[in-house]
Scaffold this motif. Structure first.
Motif, PDB file in Angstrom:
ATOM      1  N   ASN A  32       0.827  -1.213   0.000  1.00 29.58           N
ATOM      2  CA  ASN A  32       0.000   0.000   0.000  1.00 29.58           C
ATOM      3  C   ASN A  32       0.857   1.258   0.000  1.00 29.58           C
ATOM      4  O   ASN A  32       0.605   2.194  -0.754  1.00 29.58           O
ATOM      5  N   ILE A  33       1.848   1.284   0.861  1.00 29.59           N
ATOM      6  CA  ILE A  33       2.707   2.464   0.988  1.00 29.59           C
ATOM      7  C   ILE A  33       3.548   2.657  -0.272  1.00 29.59           C
ATOM      8  O   ILE A  33       3.712   3.778  -0.757  1.00 29.59           O
ATOM      9  N   ALA A  34       4.060   1.569  -0.834  1.00 31.63           N
ATOM     10  CA  ALA A  34       4.846   1.666  -2.070  1.00 31.63           C
ATOM     11  C   ALA A  34       4.007   2.206  -3.223  1.00 31.63           C
ATOM     12  O   ALA A  34       4.527   2.899  -4.105  1.00 31.63           O
ATOM     13  N   SER A  35       2.697   1.935  -3.206  1.00 34.29           N
ATOM     14  CA  SER A  35       1.835   2.384  -4.300  1.00 34.29           C
ATOM     15  C   SER A  35       1.721   3.905  -4.367  1.00 34.29           C
ATOM     16  O   SER A  35       1.342   4.454  -5.403  1.00 34.29           O
ATOM     17  N   ALA A  58       6.565   8.980   2.953  1.00 31.77           N
ATOM     18  CA  ALA A  58       5.890   9.182   1.676  1.00 31.77           C
ATOM     19  C   ALA A  58       6.438  10.465   1.059  1.00 31.77           C
ATOM     20  O   ALA A  58       7.009  11.299   1.762  1.00 31.77           O
ATOM     21  N   PRO A  59       6.273  10.621  -0.240  1.00 33.96           N
ATOM     22  CA  PRO A  59       6.835  11.806  -0.898  1.00 33.96           C
ATOM     23  C   PRO A  59       6.278  13.130  -0.378  1.00 33.96           C
ATOM     24  O   PRO A  59       6.979  14.132  -0.368  1.00 33.96           O
ATOM     25  N   ASP A  60       5.009  13.132   0.071  1.00 32.42           N
ATOM     26  CA  ASP A  60       4.382  14.389   0.491  1.00 32.42           C
ATOM     27  C   ASP A  60       3.085  14.082   1.236  1.00 32.42           C
ATOM     28  O   ASP A  60       2.654  12.929   1.304  1.00 32.42           O
ATOM     29  N   ASN A  61       2.473  15.122   1.784  1.00 32.90           N
ATOM     30  CA  ASN A  61       1.250  14.944   2.559  1.00 32.90           C
ATOM     31  C   ASN A  61       0.069  14.494   1.710  1.00 32.90           C
ATOM     32  O   ASN A  61      -0.820  13.803   2.200  1.00 32.90           O
ATOM     33  N   VAL A  62       0.037  14.872   0.434  1.00 32.73           N
ATOM     34  CA  VAL A  62      -1.048  14.436  -0.440  1.00 32.73           C
ATOM     35  C   VAL A  62      -0.979  12.919  -0.631  1.00 32.73           C
ATOM     36  O   VAL A  62      -2.004  12.233  -0.583  1.00 32.73           O
ATOM     37  N   SER A  63       0.215  12.383  -0.807  1.00 32.92           N
ATOM     38  CA  SER A  63       0.383  10.932  -0.930  1.00 32.92           C
ATOM     39  C   SER A  63      -0.048  10.237   0.353  1.00 32.92           C
ATOM     40  O   SER A  63      -0.717   9.202   0.320  1.00 32.92           O
ATOM     41  N   ALA A  66      -3.834  10.292   0.539  1.00 35.21           N
ATOM     42  CA  ALA A  66      -4.434   9.332  -0.393  1.00 35.21           C
ATOM     43  C   ALA A  66      -4.427   7.938   0.207  1.00 35.21           C
ATOM     44  O   ALA A  66      -5.428   7.208   0.133  1.00 35.21           O
ATOM     45  N   LEU A  67      -3.314   7.555   0.811  1.00 29.29           N
ATOM     46  CA  LEU A  67      -3.222   6.244   1.453  1.00 29.29           C
ATOM     47  C   LEU A  67      -4.216   6.138   2.609  1.00 29.29           C
ATOM     48  O   LEU A  67      -4.943   5.147   2.721  1.00 29.29           O
ATOM     49  N   GLY A  73     -11.454   3.956   3.710  1.00 27.96           N
ATOM     50  CA  GLY A  73     -12.568   3.553   2.864  1.00 27.96           C
ATOM     51  C   GLY A  73     -12.740   2.049   2.763  1.00 27.96           C
ATOM     52  O   GLY A  73     -13.801   1.570   2.368  1.00 27.96           O
ATOM     53  N   GLY A  74     -11.706   1.300   3.143  1.00 30.63           N
ATOM     54  CA  GLY A  74     -11.764  -0.158   3.052  1.00 30.63           C
ATOM     55  C   GLY A  74     -12.586  -0.818   4.147  1.00 30.63           C
ATOM     56  O   GLY A  74     -12.981  -1.972   4.015  1.00 30.63           O
ATOM     57  N   GLY A  75     -12.828  -0.119   5.251  1.00 33.44           N
ATOM     58  CA  GLY A  75     -13.683  -0.625   6.306  1.00 33.44           C
ATOM     59  C   GLY A  75     -13.054  -1.570   7.313  1.00 33.44           C
ATOM     60  O   GLY A  75     -13.739  -2.033   8.214  1.00 33.44           O
TER      61      GLY A  75
END
Length: 108
Positions: A32-35, A58-63, A66-67, A73-75
């Motif tokens: 997940n993190i690599a994605s 992660a590269p930035d806060n947006v990444s 997103a994670l 959302g996966g529950g």
């Protein structure tokens, strides 16, 4: 890359699935993190208010966001909290810059 400390709590249903089918969730976390272009540095389970902790970058806060959105959302989690970690050097830089901020406390 920024470092993040995430705390999570599984739902009772997730624990029931893991009891029925034990699996090492570190690999899922790595994937997940690599994605989002990040790297997992550590994954721990714990007793207490949270079921586990991850240290990752992660590269930035947006990444990072997103994670977190995808995971939430996966529950499978009842809670997911992430703290951005700052190096001592970045904190020292912030302290120096704070001395230059034009700030007046309320009522003064």
């Amino acid at each position: 890359m920024p470092l993040y400390l995430s705390k999570f709590t599984y739902t009772p249903q997730t624990w029931a699935r893991l009891i029925a089918h034990p699996e090492d969730r570190r690999e899922a976390a790595r994937t997940n993190i690599a994605s989002v272009g990040g790297t997992l540095h550590g994954f721990w389970y714990a007793f207490g208010a949270h079921d586990g902790y991850l240290l990752w970058e992660a590269p930035d806060n947006v990444s990072m966001a997103a994670l977190a959105l995808a995971i939430n959302g996966g529950g499978a989690m009842s809670s997911w909290e992430t703290t951005v970690l700052m190096s001592v050097e970045d904190t020292l830089d912030a302290l120096r810059r704070a001395a230059q901020v034009d700030y007046r406390p309320p009522g003064t």
